[in-house]
Design a protein around this motif. Structure first.
Motif, mmCIF file in Angstrom:
data_model
loop_
_atom_site.group_PDB
_atom_site.id
_atom_site.type_symbol
_atom_site.label_atom_id
_atom_site.label_comp_id
_atom_site.label_asym_id
_atom_site.label_seq_id
_atom_site.Cartn_x
_atom_site.Cartn_y
_atom_site.Cartn_z
ATOM 1 N N TYR A 26 0.986 -1.250 0.037
ATOM 2 C CA TYR A 26 0.033 -0.153 0.145
ATOM 3 C C TYR A 26 0.891 1.299 0.088
ATOM 4 N N TYR A 27 1.794 1.247 0.812
ATOM 5 C CA TYR A 27 2.791 2.334 0.950
ATOM 6 C C TYR A 27 3.625 2.630 -0.462
ATOM 7 N N ASP A 28 4.037 1.318 -0.810
ATOM 8 C CA ASP A 28 4.652 1.547 -2.215
ATOM 9 C C ASP A 28 3.570 2.306 -3.260
ATOM 10 N N PHE A 29 2.432 1.880 -3.275
ATOM 11 C CA PHE A 29 1.748 2.252 -4.356
ATOM 12 C C PHE A 29 1.514 3.914 -4.095
ATOM 13 N N GLY A 30 1.519 4.158 -2.767
ATOM 14 C CA GLY A 30 1.146 5.646 -2.552
ATOM 15 C C GLY A 30 2.524 6.467 -3.119
ATOM 16 N N ALA A 31 3.893 5.892 -2.826
ATOM 17 C CA ALA A 31 4.999 6.445 -3.371
ATOM 18 C C ALA A 31 4.935 6.392 -4.927
ATOM 19 N N TYR A 32 4.529 5.685 -5.540
ATOM 20 C CA TYR A 32 4.375 5.532 -7.163
ATOM 21 C C TYR A 32 3.499 6.417 -7.553
ATOM 22 N N SER A 33 2.330 6.621 -6.847
ATOM 23 C CA SER A 33 1.266 7.659 -7.209
ATOM 24 C C SER A 33 1.949 8.989 -6.907
ATOM 25 N N ARG A 34 2.691 9.489 -6.155
ATOM 26 C CA ARG A 34 3.188 10.751 -5.913
ATOM 27 C C ARG A 34 4.202 10.993 -7.090
ATOM 28 N N ILE A 35 5.274 10.112 -7.246
ATOM 29 C CA ILE A 35 6.296 10.017 -8.338
ATOM 30 C C ILE A 35 5.695 10.361 -9.425
ATOM 31 N N SER A 36 4.723 9.661 -9.870
ATOM 32 C CA SER A 36 4.189 9.596 -11.207
ATOM 33 C C SER A 36 3.355 10.887 -11.482
ATOM 34 N N PHE A 37 2.789 11.368 -10.431
ATOM 35 C CA PHE A 37 2.232 12.712 -10.420
ATOM 36 C C PHE A 37 3.238 13.723 -11.068
ATOM 37 N N MET A 38 4.345 13.985 -10.027
ATOM 38 C CA MET A 38 5.348 14.962 -10.129
ATOM 39 C C MET A 38 6.017 14.741 -11.695
ATOM 40 N N ASN A 39 6.547 13.391 -12.036
ATOM 41 C CA ASN A 39 7.050 13.347 -13.301
ATOM 42 C C ASN A 39 6.031 13.605 -14.605
ATOM 43 N N GLU A 40 4.698 13.322 -14.496
ATOM 44 C CA GLU A 40 3.694 13.573 -15.337
ATOM 45 C C GLU A 40 3.471 15.304 -15.370
ATOM 46 N N MET A 63 -4.814 3.541 6.871
ATOM 47 C CA MET A 63 -5.938 3.003 7.290
ATOM 48 C C MET A 63 -6.455 1.831 6.277
ATOM 49 N N PHE A 64 -6.548 0.741 6.729
ATOM 50 C CA PHE A 64 -7.025 -0.552 5.814
ATOM 51 C C PHE A 64 -8.271 -0.676 5.965
ATOM 52 N N ARG A 65 -9.068 -0.762 5.008
ATOM 53 C CA ARG A 65 -10.375 -1.039 5.048
ATOM 54 C C ARG A 65 -11.181 -2.188 4.233
ATOM 55 N N LYS A 66 -10.663 -2.551 3.060
ATOM 56 C CA LYS A 66 -11.159 -3.778 2.573
ATOM 57 C C LYS A 66 -9.952 -4.533 1.857
ATOM 58 N N GLU A 67 -9.704 -5.788 2.056
ATOM 59 C CA GLU A 67 -8.513 -6.356 1.354
ATOM 60 C C GLU A 67 -8.470 -6.424 -0.112
ATOM 61 N N ILE A 68 -7.616 -6.391 -0.632
ATOM 62 C CA ILE A 68 -7.334 -6.313 -2.103
ATOM 63 C C ILE A 68 -6.778 -7.512 -2.339
ATOM 64 N N LYS A 69 -7.134 -8.373 -3.528
ATOM 65 C CA LYS A 69 -6.480 -9.658 -3.701
ATOM 66 C C LYS A 69 -6.156 -9.670 -5.307
ATOM 67 N N PHE A 70 -5.174 -10.671 -5.685
ATOM 68 C CA PHE A 70 -4.807 -10.961 -6.903
ATOM 69 C C PHE A 70 -5.984 -10.927 -7.760
ATOM 70 N N GLY A 71 -5.683 -10.141 -8.960
ATOM 71 C CA GLY A 71 -6.831 -9.983 -9.815
ATOM 72 C C GLY A 71 -7.943 -8.843 -9.848
ATOM 73 N N ASP A 72 -7.816 -8.022 -8.596
ATOM 74 C CA ASP A 72 -8.655 -6.990 -8.321
ATOM 75 C C ASP A 72 -8.282 -6.041 -9.224
ATOM 76 N N GLN A 73 -9.133 -5.078 -9.625
ATOM 77 C CA GLN A 73 -8.868 -3.703 -10.447
ATOM 78 C C GLN A 73 -8.718 -2.768 -9.405
ATOM 79 N N ILE A 96 -7.149 4.273 -2.024
ATOM 80 C CA ILE A 96 -6.903 3.137 -2.895
ATOM 81 C C ILE A 96 -8.306 2.430 -3.216
ATOM 82 N N TRP A 97 -8.712 2.367 -4.415
ATOM 83 C CA TRP A 97 -10.137 1.761 -4.519
ATOM 84 C C TRP A 97 -9.885 0.582 -5.441
#
Length: 141
Positions: A26-40, A63-73, A96-97
């Motif tokens: 989850y934290y990796d995804f946050g960092a990816y989002s921030r860096i992608s925004f800056m680059n773009e 804050m974790f709300r719903k689990e994410i599994k392989f294959g989820d979009q 994260i949706w």
């Protein structure tokens, strides 16, 4: 304010022994989002290096709300929740949706800008504040 979303793909290596997304991903995804925004939006690694500045995290919470599994979009959004007047410190929020409608996690990050030569906090170039205002709820504390 404009919404910024990044589509994510769940990889097998993102999973834990319970076959759902491991907490650190989850934290990796946050960092990816921030860096992608800056680059773009023109704040590339080269721009940061030439300006002797880089983002630093002062606090990060999920804050974790719903689990994410392989294959989820999965998609993650990014917004500036608050900043001080000169944009030297800021709070970003990611949601994260999964599968279009299930809020799975909320990541809150408090950060600042560091002078990479003098190793102390500093005010970023004015253009940084202008770029991040695209995704800002408000400006100034």
């Amino acid at each position: 304010m404009t919404d910024y979303f990044k589509q994510l793909e769940i990889r097998w290596s993102d999973l834990d022994p319970n076959f759902h997304l491991r907490h650190s991903a989850y934290y990796d995804f946050g960092a990816y989002s921030r860096i992608s925004f800056m680059n773009e939006h023109g704040i590339s690694a080269e721009v940061l290096r030439n300006a002797n500045i880089g983002p630093v995290i002062l606090r990060e919470e999920c804050m974790f709300r719903k689990e994410i599994k392989f294959g989820d979009q999965v998609k993650i959004n990014l917004r500036i929740e608050k900043t001080n007047d000169d944009f030297s410190k800021w709070t970003m929020v990611h949601e994260i949706w999964k599968n279009g409608d299930a809020l799975s996690a909320i990541i809150t990050v408090d950060g600042a800008w560091m002078d990479t030569v003098h190793r102390k906090l500093r005010v970023p170039p004015k253009t940084f504040k202008e770029i991040f205002s695209i995704i800002s709820n408000n400006t100034g504390e």
